[in-house]
Each structure stands twice: as C-alpha cells, then as structure tokens.
Scaffold this active site. Structure first.
Site, PDB file in Angstrom:
ATOM      1  CG  HIS A 136      -1.875   1.033   1.385  1.00  0.00           C
ATOM      2  ND1 HIS A 136      -1.553   2.299   1.814  1.00  0.00           N
ATOM      3  CD2 HIS A 136      -3.202   1.038   1.147  1.00  0.00           C
ATOM      4  CE1 HIS A 136      -2.650   3.035   1.832  1.00  0.00           C
ATOM      5  NE2 HIS A 136      -3.661   2.306   1.438  1.00  0.00           N
ATOM      6  CG  ASP A 213       0.269  -2.317   5.936  1.00  0.00           C
ATOM      7  OD1 ASP A 213       0.218  -1.716   4.847  1.00  0.00           O
ATOM      8  OD2 ASP A 213      -0.708  -2.402   6.710  1.00  0.00           O
ATOM      9  CD  GLN A 216      -7.509  -4.019   4.429  1.00  0.00           C
ATOM     10  OE1 GLN A 216      -8.449  -4.640   4.936  1.00  0.00           O
ATOM     11  NE2 GLN A 216      -7.656  -2.799   3.991  1.00  0.00           N
ATOM     12  CE  LYS A 239      -7.445   0.503   6.609  1.00  0.00           C
ATOM     13  NZ  LYS A 239      -8.165   0.844   5.369  1.00  0.00           N
ATOM     14  CB  CYS A 378      -3.488   3.318  -1.556  1.00  0.00           C
ATOM     15  SG  CYS A 378      -4.683   4.554  -1.120  1.00  0.00           S
TER      16      CYS A 378
HETATM   17  C1  DCS Z   1      -2.816  -2.636   3.434  1.00  0.00           C
HETATM   18  C2  DCS Z   1      -3.080  -1.220   3.900  1.00  0.00           C
HETATM   19  N1  DCS Z   1      -2.080  -0.522   4.471  1.00  0.00           N
HETATM   20  C3  DCS Z   1      -2.256   0.741   4.914  1.00  0.00           C
HETATM   21  C4  DCS Z   1      -3.484   1.357   4.792  1.00  0.00           C
HETATM   22  C5  DCS Z   1      -3.638   2.768   5.313  1.00  0.00           C
HETATM   23  O1  DCS Z   1      -4.544   2.779   6.400  1.00  0.00           O
HETATM   24  P1  DCS Z   1      -5.027   4.203   6.941  1.00  0.00           P
HETATM   25  O2  DCS Z   1      -5.711   4.850   5.796  1.00  0.00           O
HETATM   26  O3  DCS Z   1      -5.962   3.878   8.080  1.00  0.00           O
HETATM   27  O4  DCS Z   1      -3.766   4.911   7.362  1.00  0.00           O
HETATM   28  C6  DCS Z   1      -4.565   0.670   4.216  1.00  0.00           C
HETATM   29  C7  DCS Z   1      -5.900   1.356   4.092  1.00  0.00           C
HETATM   30  N2  DCS Z   1      -6.775   0.770   3.141  1.00  0.00           N
HETATM   31  C8  DCS Z   1      -7.239   1.599   2.078  1.00  0.00           C
HETATM   32  C9  DCS Z   1      -8.078   2.757   2.526  1.00  0.00           C
HETATM   33  O5  DCS Z   1      -9.209   2.743   1.599  1.00  0.00           O
HETATM   34  N3  DCS Z   1      -9.199   1.578   0.837  1.00  0.00           N
HETATM   35  C10 DCS Z   1      -8.113   0.820   1.163  1.00  0.00           C
HETATM   36  O6  DCS Z   1      -7.882  -0.300   0.782  1.00  0.00           O
HETATM   37  C11 DCS Z   1      -4.361  -0.637   3.759  1.00  0.00           C
HETATM   38  O7  DCS Z   1      -5.370  -1.349   3.191  1.00  0.00           O
END
Ligand code: DCS
Length: 420
Positions: A136, A213, A216, A239, A378
C-alpha cells in the site's frame, strides 16, 4: 451457516438498515432513499457498533478531560481509561505491554513514525529497504521517499501470476545490506496473505528489522506479534469497528527505547530546560500533545467487541464470504479476478468486468444500493504490474452475508446488460 450469529451482529449496526439512492446532501432522508444498503467496502473502512459509539459519547458526557497531567478526578478517570486502552490493544496483538503500543492517527502515520524516527537516522547509501510489489502507498511511498533522502536502495519482492509472494526472490533481495523489510500482511488489493514469520526470519538472519503492515490483518484474523517476531506492526482502528483518527504502532520495547522521538512537544517530555530536554517513558515518548482520547478509549471498546466474537470466527467468516464471492465471480466469463484462489485469501476480492471501467461499474452497482470500491486502492505500482488502470473491489466484514454477495452479482449482471 456462519461461525457466529450474523443477524445478532447486524443488530449492533443501525447504519446497515439505511436506505440509499437519494440526494447525498440529505443523507438517508430523501424520498428517493428507498434501496436497502449493501455495504461491501470494509477494506476501506468498517462500520461502528453501538457499543463503540456509546463509548465515545459516554466519554464526552461523563469524564471528558485532558490526560496524563491533571490531578483532578476527571483527568485521572480519563487518563486511566486512555492508558488502559493501550493494555487492551497490547493483549489483542500479543504485545508484552503498553510500552510497546503507540497510539497514532492511523496505519499511515505509524509507517511514517518509524520511517522518520528510525529510518532517517539509521539508513544510508550502503543500506537497502526491501518491500513487496503489492505494498500500500502508506509503506511504499514512505520508504521510497525516506530511501531517496538517505541514499538507501529500495528493492521489491516479486508477486507471481497468482498473486503469491515469490519467496525465492525474497531470499535473493534480503541480504546483509538490508536494514528494513517492510511488508503488507494481507494485501488490500489481492487478498494475498504474506508469510510474515518466514520473512521475519530472513530479515533477522541479516540483522534487519521487519515492519508488518497489519491494516487488513489485525481487523480480520488473530495476530500475535511475538509469534511472527515482528519488530514493528501497524494497524488502524477504523477498519476494525473503531472510530477514525486512531491507530497503533507496535514496536519491540528495546527498539522503541533506542529510537528518538517522532513529534516533539508536551506530554512526551520528562524535563525541559532552555538547553535541552529529556523524554517520557514508553509509549508516551511517541505521543506528543493532546492525544485522541475518546478515539483511543473507543478503540479498546472495538477490540473488546471483536474479541467477544473471537478472531478465529472473524477470520472464518471473512474467508467463507471471500471464497463465495470468488466462486460467484468465476461464473462470469468476462470477469478478471486478481489474486490467489478463493480459498486462500483475506476477506476481499478485486476484479474487473472486461467491458466496463471499474469506476463506471462502481457507480452502476451503487444504483443497486451496493457499495464497493473502484480505483487503485493505493497500490498504483501493483495495478501497473497487473495492467489494470483501476479495479473494483468488494470487501467483507462480520455483518456481511452471502445474500449481499448475491446482490453484488445481480448488480454486476445489470451493469453488464447495460453496457452489452
Ligand atoms: C494494506 C493497507 N495498508 C495501509 C493502509 C492505510 O490505512 P489508513 O488509511 O488507516 O492509514 C490501508 C488502508 N486501506 C485503504 C483505505 O481505503 N481503501 C483501502 O484499501 C491498507 O489497506
């Protein structure tokens, strides 16, 4: 059947009774709001049960005060609740105690905290940072930019055709120049589950740290940071039934002890003179200024809520819905599903309907009341690798049902007929 009483869980989330389809200026009140909501965007953010919402209002109504420093009763009550919330989160992920639990805004801030407070000081031109191709942006861009600032080299472990990490390639890339291995535990695009314990061994064999990380994974499966031997682990409250604005950076106590602070200011100091300052004990050294007090207390309430269900049961529910969605999507001959087989992934499915751009698809299924994500999630470099400008993604949580997957499939058929 499900691993727990999904209908009982749904009753804790009044938002799931919402009707949609009307004017977005008047949420849920318009005459056209007549289509029952089908929320399948949980990887972006989950909903918040009444128990957690009440925790927030109870705080503001009953014991709102600033923490750590006040002597009066309200401040002591708020401080105890806020500090104990760290203990609850520590237990949730198998940390040894609150000293290893820094409350941040979210996963993104947790990544940046380590990249700046450790990376900027420790990385140099002889070092490498190893990530995966499916990171991400919260980790990929962060470590990419810190590497540019420090002259360190960034390396990406290949993801194979099926969406699995190429562990032979990992063994090649992680060598004695490697100072940090930063990897996603469950991919928010492919659903791939990364073998983090194996990667931790590889990193430690070469004297490198590993940052996992868990954005998820922490919300959707049991996590034990000591078992995986992570040096750092990050996740977000929003989440996992918690409010926005609160997340956690787990760090091994000995490492956090050595690290310099990330943000300076009040609460994180012990003694300040005009010449210099000394720092508070862990984890407060990394929590400068007035924290997100209500959110932190509510984060612990969200953990309690999930623990009542049981993370094994949460994982089982995620996996059965992901497999069901994967199998239903496989009924289409013009749908491309990204990532590993349906029985070997986290609770999400990213896909494309060949004749319809993901953004168009998402807006059409929205007409059916179905909320999914469209875009790059992302993970733009990964989408470049997949040869997809964007993808649609359905992601599940504890309150979703097979019938809601069926609603998605019906909406996709409607979208295809529209574009056929
Ligand atoms: C694997 C992963 N890492 C880091 C983040 C960042 O999390 P924060 O936004 O809470 O800092 C997300 C957010 N998931 C994104 C947010 O919207 N859709 C997604 O898949 C993520 O899915």
């Amino acid at each position: 059947s499900y691993p727990f009483d999904v209908e009982a869980i749904r009753a804790d989330f009044p938002i799931l009774d919402r009707k949609v389809g009307g004017d977005v200026e008047t949420p849920g009140e318009g005459p056209e709001d007549d289509t029952p909501l089908c929320y399948l965007d949980n990887a972006a953010t989950s909903h918040t049960p009444e128990q957690v919402v009440e925790t927030i209002s109870d705080y503001y109504r009953g014991y709102n005060a600033n923490v750590h420093r006040g002597i009066h009763q309200l401040s002591q009550e708020a401080s105890v609740a806020y500090e104990k919330a760290h203990d609850t989160v520590a237990d949730f992920i198998g940390a040894s105690g609150r000293e290893e639990i820094v409350f941040t805004k979210n996963t993104t801030e947790s990544e940046n905290l380590v990249a700046y407070a450790w990376g900027l000081n420790e990385l140099g031109p002889d070092d490498s940072v190893v990530m995966t191709e499916m990171e991400h942006h919260a980790s990929l861009v962060t470590w990419q930019q810190i590497a540019k600032k420090t002259g360190a080299e960034v390396r990406y472990i290949r993801v194979d055709e099926q969406g699995y990490l190429d562990m032979d390639h990992a063994a090649e890339l992680i060598d004695d120049s490697t100072a940090m291995v930063s990897v996603v535990h469950v991919s928010n695009t492919l659903g791939t589950v990364t073998p983090v314990a194996e990667l931790a061994d590889m990193a430690h064999d070469h004297g490198a740290y590993i940052f996992v990380d868990g954005a998820q994974s922490a919300p959707t499966r049991p996590v034990d940071v000591q078992e995986m031997d992570a040096d750092f682990f990050a996740f977000s409250g929003h989440k996992m039934c918690g409010p926005t604005g609160i997340g956690t950076l787990y760090g091994k106590e000995a490492i956090l002890e050595e690290m310099s602070p990330y943000l300076y200011g009040g609460d994180m100091i012990r003694r300040v003179t005009y010449d210099d300052s000394t720092w508070e004990d862990l984890p407060w050294k990394f929590e400068a200024g007035t924290p997100s007090i209500a959110q932190g207390i509510a984060f612990a309430a969200a953990v309690d809520y999930l623990e009542d269900i049981g993370m094994d049961a949460v994982q089982a529910h995620e996996e059965l819905l992901a497999e069901y969605a994967y199998d239903r999507l496989a009924e289409f001959d013009d749908v491309t599903v990204y990532g590993p087989p349906g029985d070997d992934r986290g609770g999400l499915v990213a896909f494309n309907l060949d004749s319809v751009h993901a953004h168009d698809l998402s807006s059409i299924v929205n007409e059916y009341g179905v909320a999914i994500r469209a875009g790059d999630h992302c993970t733009q470099p990964l989408h470049d690798k997949l040869g997809a400008a964007a993808s649609a993604r359905a992601s599940f949580y504890i309150y979703n049902t097979r019938e809601e997957v069926d609603r998605l499939i019906d909406a996709l058929e409607g979208a295809r007929d529209l574009f056929a």
